[in-house]
Structures are given as structure tokens and as C-alpha cells.
Design an enzyme around this catalytic site. Structure first.
Site, PDB file in Angstrom:
ATOM      1  N   THR A 107       0.827  -1.215   0.000  1.00  0.00           N
ATOM      2  CA  THR A 107       0.000   0.000   0.000  1.00  0.00           C
ATOM      3  C   THR A 107       0.860   1.264   0.000  1.00  0.00           C
ATOM      4  O   THR A 107       0.700   2.137  -0.854  1.00  0.00           O
ATOM      5  CB  THR A 107      -0.909   0.006   1.246  1.00  0.00           C
ATOM      6  OG1 THR A 107      -1.643  -1.228   1.251  1.00  0.00           O
ATOM      7  CG2 THR A 107      -1.886   1.161   1.211  1.00  0.00           C
ATOM      8  N   VAL A 108       1.778   1.365   0.963  1.00  0.00           N
ATOM      9  CA  VAL A 108       2.590   2.576   1.073  1.00  0.00           C
ATOM     10  C   VAL A 108       3.641   2.628  -0.042  1.00  0.00           C
ATOM     11  O   VAL A 108       3.914   3.691  -0.605  1.00  0.00           O
ATOM     12  CB  VAL A 108       3.250   2.669   2.465  1.00  0.00           C
ATOM     13  CG1 VAL A 108       4.141   3.898   2.557  1.00  0.00           C
ATOM     14  CG2 VAL A 108       2.177   2.710   3.551  1.00  0.00           C
ATOM     15  N   ALA A 132      14.013  19.810  -4.618  1.00  0.00           N
ATOM     16  CA  ALA A 132      15.193  19.072  -4.145  1.00  0.00           C
ATOM     17  C   ALA A 132      16.470  19.527  -4.838  1.00  0.00           C
ATOM     18  O   ALA A 132      17.565  19.299  -4.332  1.00  0.00           O
ATOM     19  CB  ALA A 132      14.988  17.580  -4.363  1.00  0.00           C
ATOM     20  N   ARG A 154       8.777  -9.545  -3.523  1.00  0.00           N
ATOM     21  CA  ARG A 154       8.640 -10.988  -3.709  1.00  0.00           C
ATOM     22  C   ARG A 154       7.568 -11.329  -4.730  1.00  0.00           C
ATOM     23  O   ARG A 154       7.716 -12.227  -5.530  1.00  0.00           O
ATOM     24  CB  ARG A 154       8.304 -11.657  -2.370  1.00  0.00           C
ATOM     25  CG  ARG A 154       9.547 -11.972  -1.568  1.00  0.00           C
ATOM     26  CD  ARG A 154       9.217 -12.890  -0.444  1.00  0.00           C
ATOM     27  NE  ARG A 154       8.085 -12.346   0.326  1.00  0.00           N
ATOM     28  CZ  ARG A 154       7.779 -12.715   1.555  1.00  0.00           C
ATOM     29  NH1 ARG A 154       8.504 -13.634   2.165  1.00  0.00           N
ATOM     30  NH2 ARG A 154       6.758 -12.196   2.194  1.00  0.00           N
ATOM     31  N   LYS A 205       7.519   1.534  12.173  1.00  0.00           N
ATOM     32  CA  LYS A 205       7.547   1.929  13.594  1.00  0.00           C
ATOM     33  C   LYS A 205       7.811   0.748  14.507  1.00  0.00           C
ATOM     34  O   LYS A 205       8.454   0.890  15.545  1.00  0.00           O
ATOM     35  CB  LYS A 205       6.231   2.595  13.987  1.00  0.00           C
ATOM     36  CG  LYS A 205       4.998   1.784  13.667  1.00  0.00           C
ATOM     37  CD  LYS A 205       4.234   2.425  12.536  1.00  0.00           C
ATOM     38  CE  LYS A 205       3.001   1.611  12.177  1.00  0.00           C
ATOM     39  NZ  LYS A 205       2.355   2.141  10.963  1.00  0.00           N
ATOM     40  N   VAL A 222       5.615   7.673  12.236  1.00  0.00           N
ATOM     41  CA  VAL A 222       4.681   8.213  13.232  1.00  0.00           C
ATOM     42  C   VAL A 222       3.668   9.125  12.554  1.00  0.00           C
ATOM     43  O   VAL A 222       4.030  10.091  11.889  1.00  0.00           O
ATOM     44  CB  VAL A 222       5.422   9.005  14.331  1.00  0.00           C
ATOM     45  CG1 VAL A 222       4.426   9.558  15.347  1.00  0.00           C
ATOM     46  CG2 VAL A 222       6.464   8.143  15.020  1.00  0.00           C
ATOM     47  N   GLY A 271       1.735   9.014   9.973  1.00  0.00           N
ATOM     48  CA  GLY A 271       1.629   9.106   8.510  1.00  0.00           C
ATOM     49  C   GLY A 271       2.165  10.397   7.948  1.00  0.00           C
ATOM     50  O   GLY A 271       3.335  10.726   8.102  1.00  0.00           O
ATOM     51  N   GLY A 310     -12.166  -1.774   5.454  1.00  0.00           N
ATOM     52  CA  GLY A 310     -10.727  -1.781   5.236  1.00  0.00           C
ATOM     53  C   GLY A 310      -9.969  -0.880   6.197  1.00  0.00           C
ATOM     54  O   GLY A 310      -8.778  -0.648   6.024  1.00  0.00           O
ATOM     55  N   LYS A 364       4.654   3.985  18.114  1.00  0.00           N
ATOM     56  CA  LYS A 364       4.831   5.378  17.684  1.00  0.00           C
ATOM     57  C   LYS A 364       5.178   6.268  18.872  1.00  0.00           C
ATOM     58  O   LYS A 364       6.013   7.166  18.772  1.00  0.00           O
ATOM     59  CB  LYS A 364       3.549   5.868  17.003  1.00  0.00           C
ATOM     60  CG  LYS A 364       3.245   5.110  15.703  1.00  0.00           C
ATOM     61  CD  LYS A 364       1.805   5.361  15.259  1.00  0.00           C
ATOM     62  CE  LYS A 364       1.462   4.613  13.986  1.00  0.00           C
ATOM     63  NZ  LYS A 364      -0.001   4.591  13.738  1.00  0.00           N
TER      64      LYS A 364
END
Lengths: 437, 437
Positions: free
Chosen positions: B13-14, B33, B45, B105, B132, B134, B187, B205
Site C-alpha cells: 500500500t505505502v 530538491a 517478492r 515503527k 509516526v 503518517g 478496510g 509510535k
């Protein structure tokens, strides 16, 4: 390690706070920054005032320009304010290779482009966290914390004086003029309150936020500005009956056609968190395409809250001057050899207030027994709620809030209470926190 | 300028959000940047899944350890989670001189001390803003924004799942079990929700926040942890009738005797802003001796909010790898040669909703005339409030909320309305903002 030497220009409200915070928290700040940050010189026209506030090895002078040229000084903190001599002093400091920290939103909104260009040429940084929303680290959030995002808009309560006036008008049903007079008496509004109440101060801050949110030059002269001095109590009431609050917001938004830059009284649904920010507090909402809406809340003005932002900029600079880039910000915020060995307390040693729910037989004297056992353990009751038992039941819920006490005491008291034959042994116990600071 | 190459370990997901945000906002991120941040390799995997999410020049591999050793890669982003292979991979990356960014975390709370020591030895940084709360830049606030302060305590809603459950229990009067089932269906809660509902995730956290707030080592094993699974609706109701809300808070406090580190359901006065943080949102209060209480609010989990924090760490690292220290963070957030030339819009081009208050003669047909004039200018009415005139008065206040429209249109419409003989020319007009994003 050699200290970082600071020259402070102007020791008024914020300057005094900066001096005090740097002194009081010197040990903590050194552990974070990796070297001491020392107030080397205070330049102030009112020498007597400066002498009364300054202590320790710091020298007091009246020549601010000489301070900007002093080769022993690494960073100049400008807290004089205004767009006249403050601009000249900052440019002088930059020309002499000194980093600068300032809280001067008026100056940056009007001359920021010139000042940053000079800083770029001379390879120095100008820190200005204190220029927007006092102690709330909103500049850092926008410039570093949210860099992943295409920022869409920012909107904030960024003038505490006008928010205080609006809060009081709503809560007390008073006119603008009456509350302004009260705010002046309390020191929340200046003798000439124009900048605050007409939205000009908010527009200075908004100009700075828009520049760093969208990467546009400072364009204060293009901001739309409308203050709160014409607001009538009737509108605040009508808004409330429709479910809204009126706040003076600074709003900047990116649209395909251009940037919105506007300050005006705004109706916001009372359900929004920001509509419930009252008194002199500030809060800023920021919308990014990845993160969604985030909010930043805190004291937007005042001596030490603003000093908090000034000193944070000093720590940023000290870390930059000290460390290899990789060690600029220590992983745990403090230098690795400067961690603290305070133990973590067991829960029994924690002090807080408690919510208790007991089921008891509905009979005279029960409450007295419970209160006595609590009192025997040094626990006093702040609030009590007893519900009539439902028809045909002889058990009743007793709900209590206690004053602050040790967890160990409540555990012992509840063990004793659970022994009472009229109390059901299953007692609900939750902790209560005040969180006001 | 040469891009910074990133190796991503795990595209769940992230990870998926991180890939998407880096791609979508590539131009904006490069402007901030100073050089491009490029996804060089994704190690996963489940190769089929990775192939379905990855596009462009990025390669997909299944050997995460080889990715940690790849000399072309500058930064490893670990988004596998857990304390097993994730730990080994991070240590491998550090040993090969790579900077690391992680949202893990659980790993940091348990093995952070080991990992940061290794990073220190190998002169690399481990970024963990995403670990911590999000997308809320709370690590940056604690570690950099509030460095002037002796921090006294931090307290936060740092688990969205449990806050969602508590919000639903209160609003709908449902049992914990019923709401948990609903959260799982939506979810918001995992099949095994133990970490979220029993306070373990919040304690991870909190452990990290305590470490950087006070400069103490990670001591997760000493945290007191109590979840929400035993909370009964009755207590939520009783608390409410006493003026309180129940929230799962992580609380850490410095006392003279030691550090408090505790997660438990907590009653908070309903008047506090944080008591009104509902659903899956997070919020953290921090108390510093200079700044007072500040609050940070936003989405504490989810694909792109968490990716926002991951990518902010990448931008921090890219700036560090690129710039002279003085130019690490550009004054206006974007590189000086990368500012944007979008114009500031005149107020007439701004679109928003409006609150209108008109004083009119109380006579049939007046409202119809006003509504027609608004409609002629393309403005529709969302809400209308008409107050009965006071005894003996023939003028009445009409209050309207409009749907969104251009300021230019409202100005024209109000000019026409003010011409009506039954309308007093002085019309109050305020802007209304939604601020939901």
C-alpha cells in the site's frame, strides 16, 4: 566545541523572550545543536532597558550596524521590526557573510525577494520561521515536511488579535468596538490596531506562506485584504444559526489561472476543527495532493512562543555550521553522546485523574462507604453522577471523576472498594487528562 | 544534475503510493530538491504485483538484499514492515553506505537503538518521518521545529483504526464488536486487528516520539499499554454526559522522577480541539516550555499520506546530498532558478460561496425579485433564512448562502439587487469556505 555567537538587534518583547529562552534552555539546546549558542551582543537604542534584561557575559551596545559587522558574530537576529532600518541592517549583515534570523513578516512580505537574492549571493541563510504564526513550525512544515506534495491551498487564522476579537464578539454578543477596547486593555491589541484588525498583518504572513507553498516570489502588493472592523454582531449571530463561525482567514490557492491571495472574514462550518480555534490562538490548514489536509495549531504571537521559532532557526543554523551533512539532525534529535538517562516510570508512579464506574446495590450509606475508602487513600472526588436504577432493578451505576492522584493509590482504593459486599467486583476505571499544558 | 537513485523494498500500500507520488510530482519535487529523485529499482517478492504497479524505467527484482548492495542506488526505502527481514535489510543497506528511509515503527521501537548506532558508524541517515502519524510532519516538528524548548509532554491520537472505532461507537451508540466488524469491512481494520485495537501500534509510535522529544533511547518494552477492546458504550455515554470524550491516547511526559510512557483510553474535555478529532484522523499535542501547546493534525495512515512522509525524507536526503549546507533548504522552498510565474489573481476572478444579508421591505414578491436577479447572474441559493420583523417594523433581514460562484458575478448581482426600491442599499456580503480539501 566553539560556541555559535549571536548578535541580537532589538530587545523588545520577542527579543527579551529570545534572550531568556536561550539562557534557560542552554543545556538542552546545546545537546540538540551539538555546540553552545551564545548571545554575544545585544544592540538596542534603549540602553537602560537592554541593561535591565541582559545578564551574563553578553555585551550591550547601541550601534546595531557595528554589530552586523562584528567579525566575532556568526548570526544576526533582527527583531527591530518595520521596513526601514531593519532592511538596511539585514542587508549589512548579509554583506558581511552573516546568517540572519528574523521575525519581520512586514519586511519579508515587501522586500523578501531582494533580501533572499542578497543572501543567495553571499552564501548565507535567512531564517524566518518566527515571521509566520509565531511558535508553530509552519515554515518548516511547508518547506520541508510537505515537499512530496503538489500543494493546492493553505488557509489559516494567522492573526491572534483579530481572532480574539471575533471569539469575544461571538461568545459575549458584543460589538467590534467594545471588544477592541477590551483587547487593548488586555494588551492583545496595540494602540494603533490597524495592521491587525484590517488584515494587513495576516496578508504579510499569507504572502510568505504562498511564496513557499507554490514557489512564487513575494507579491504582497497583489493581495486582496479585507479586515474585521466592519463586522456586525448580527452577522456573527446569523452565521451561527446557519451552523457557521466567522473567522479572519488568510487563504492562498493555486488554480490553473493563477494564485489566489486573499485575507477576509470567512464563514466556516462550525464542524471544522479550525472553526473552533478561539482566542489569540493561530491555526493553519494546508492541502497537499498526497497528504490531504493537515493542520498546525498553536500560539501565533507572544514573547516566548515567537522566541521558540527564532531559536529553532538558530539551532538549524548551528547544526548546519557544525555537522557533516549526514549528522545535521541527530537521529534522536539530541547528539548521540548527549542522550538522557531518565528512567521510564512504571504505571503505578503515574499521576492523573480517573473516571470510575461502579455498580452498587441501591441502598443508603453505600456512597458514603465508597467516599470514605477513597478518602482513606488520599483520593478526592471532583464529580459524581448517579443514575436511577431501571424499573425492577436494585443495582445502580455510580460514576465518579477524581482529582489527580497516583495510579498506585487508585489501584489500592479500588481493591478495598471491591471488597464491599454492596459493590459488584467489576469496576471500570479510565484515566482522565487535562491536556491544557 | 545527476539524479538520486532510490531502491524500494516492498511495493504494498505505502510502497505503491510512494512510487505514484514520486512519478506524479516529479517536476515539483525536482524543483524543490535541486535534482531528480528517481525510482531505480523495486524489490518485491510478488513480482506479478510489482510489475502491475511499476512503470517507466524502473526495474523490478525479487532480491532485496542485492538491491541493498547495488552501487548505483543511493537511498533504500524499506516498506516491508515487521522486525525480521526488514531489520536485516536495513542493516545491510547501512553497511553498504546507503541512506535509509523507513515507515517501520514496529522495527524502530524495538531495534531503533541498534539501527541508529549502525547508521552513525557508517555515516548515513535513517529517515523515519513516515513511522509516526503518517503524513503529519511530527518527527520534523519535534526534532527541528521545537528545538528551542524543554519539551514537557506529548499526547496524541496516533492510531486511526482505534479512533475510527471510538468515533463510531459514540456517534452510533454501537458496541466495540459491531464497529470493529464494520471497520474491517471498510478496510480500516485488518483481519487481525490486535496491534491497532490493543494499543501496540500506538505504543510503537509513542516510543519513537518520546525518544526524540526527550533524547532517551527507545524503550518500547517499558511502555504501559491498554487498548480499547474492553470499552463499553455505557462509559462513552457517561463520559459524554459529564462533558468528556474517550480517545485512545499515547502520552509521554517528563517528570522529575522519570519518563511516563503510556497508551490507554483517556477521557478528554469535549472542549479541547483534540477531543473533536474524529474518524481515522490523527492529531498530536506537544507542550514545550517556551511555545506552550502546539497541535499537529492530519491523516495518520493510508497509501499517499504515508508516502508523503516517505518522499519528504527522500527530498531531505537529496537536498543534503546536493547542496552546500547553506543552500540545503532554499529560502522559498523551491530552488531560486525554479520559481513559478503563475500570476496572482484579482479578487474578481476568485470563486467561492457567499453569505448575504439584505434588509428589505416585508412585502410579497421581494424574495422572488432577489432570487431572479441572482439567477440572472448564474448564482444559485443554497440556504435562506428570513427573520420575522420586530413588532412595528416593516423591514426584515434576509440571509442567504449561495453556491460557489465568481466574485465578479456576485458584485454585479448585488449592484442590480441594490437598485430594487424595496431593498436597502447597504448589503452585507461575506465569503464562505468549505476547507475540506
Amino acid at each position: 566545541m566553539k560556541p555559535v555567537n549571536v548578535g541580537l538587534l532589538g530587545i523588545g518583547t520577542v527579543g527579551g523572550g529570545t534572550f531568556r529562552v536561550l539562557q534557560r534552555n542552554a543545556a538542552e539546546i546545546t545537546r540538540r545543536a551539538g555546540r553552545p549558542i551564545v548571545m554575544h551582543t545585544v544592540a538596542e537604542r534603549d540602553l537602560a532597558r537592554a541593561q535591565s534584561l541582559v545578564f551574563g557575559a553578553c555585551q550591550v551596545v547601541d550601534d546595531a550596524f557595528a554589530t552586523c559587522r562584528n567579525p566575532e558574530i556568526d548570526i544576526i537576529v533582527e527583531l527591530i521590526g518595520g521596513t526601514g532600518v531593519a532592511r538596511e541592517l539585514i542587508l549589512e549583515a548579509i554583506a558581511h557573510g552573516k546568517h540572519v534570523v528574523t521575525a519581520n513578516k512586514h519586511l519579508l512580505a515587501k522586500h523578501g525577494n531582494e533580501i533572499f537574492a542578497a543572501a543567495q549571493r553571499h552564501n548565507v541563510m535567512v531564517g524566518f520561521e518566527a515571521a509566520v504564526a509565531g511558535g508553530i513550525p509552519i515554515i518548516k512544515a511547508l518547506r520541508e515536511g510537505l515537499t512530496a506534495n503538489r500543494l493546492e491551498w493553505a488557509a489559516g487564522i494567522i492573526n491572534g488579535t483579530s481572532n480574539f476579537i471575533l471569539s469575544e464578539m461571538r461568545e459575549k454578543g458584543l460589538s467590534f468596538e467594545a471588544v477592541l477596547a477590551e483587547a487593548q486593555r488586555l494588551g492583545y491589541a496595540e494602540a494603533d490596531p490597524t495592521f491587525d484588525i484590517e488584515g494587513i498583518d495576516a496578508a504579510h504572513k499569507l504572502t510568505i506562506m504562498a511564496a513557499i507553498a507554490f514557489g512564487v516570489p513575494m507579491q504582497f502588493e497583489k493581495a486582496y485584504i479585507e479586515g474585521i472592523s466592519k463586522l456586525e454582531p448580527a452577522d456573527i449571530e446569523y452565521a451561527e444559526s446557519l451552523g457557521y463561525r466567522i473567522k479572519l482567514l488568510g487563504i492562498t490557492k493555486r488554480t490553473p489561472a493563477g494564485i489566489e491571495l486573499r485575507v477576509h472574514p470567512t464563514l466556516i462550518s462550525a464542524k471544522r476543527l479550525i472553526a473552533n480555534v478561539e482566542g489569540v490562538m493561530n491555526a493553519i490548514l494546508v492541502k497537499g495532493d498526497a497528504v490531504g489536509v493537515t493542520m498546525y495549531y498553536g500560539a501565533g504571537a507572544g514573547s516566548e512562543p515567537t522566541a521558540s521559532a527564532v531559536v529553532a532557526d538558530l539551532v538549524d543554523l548551528a547544526r548546519m555550521l557544525t555537522a557533516d551533512p549526514e549528522h545535521r539532525v541527530p537521529h534522536l534529535a539530541f547528539q548521540p553522546d548527549q542522550l538522557c538517562d531518565l528512567p521510564v516510570l512504571p504505571i503505578e508512579a503515574v499521576e492523573t485523574s480517573y473516571y470510575l464506574r461502579l455498580k452498587v446495590v441501591d441502598r443508603p450509606g453505600v456512597m458514603a462507604d465508597i467516599a470514605r475508602l477513597l478518602s482513606d487513600h488520599g483520593i478526592s472526588i471532583e464529580a459524581l453522577l448517579q443514575r436511577e436504577p431501571p424499573e425492577g432493578e436494585d443495582r445502580v451505576d455510580i460514576i465518579m471523576l477524581t482529582h489527580r492522584t497516583l495510579e498506585a493509590r487508585i489501584v489500592a482504593a479500588l481493591a478495598a472498594i471491591a471488597e464491599l459486599p454492596v459493590v459488584e467486583p467489576q469496576i471500570t476505571r479510565l484515566r482522565v487528562e487535562d491536556l491544557r499544558g
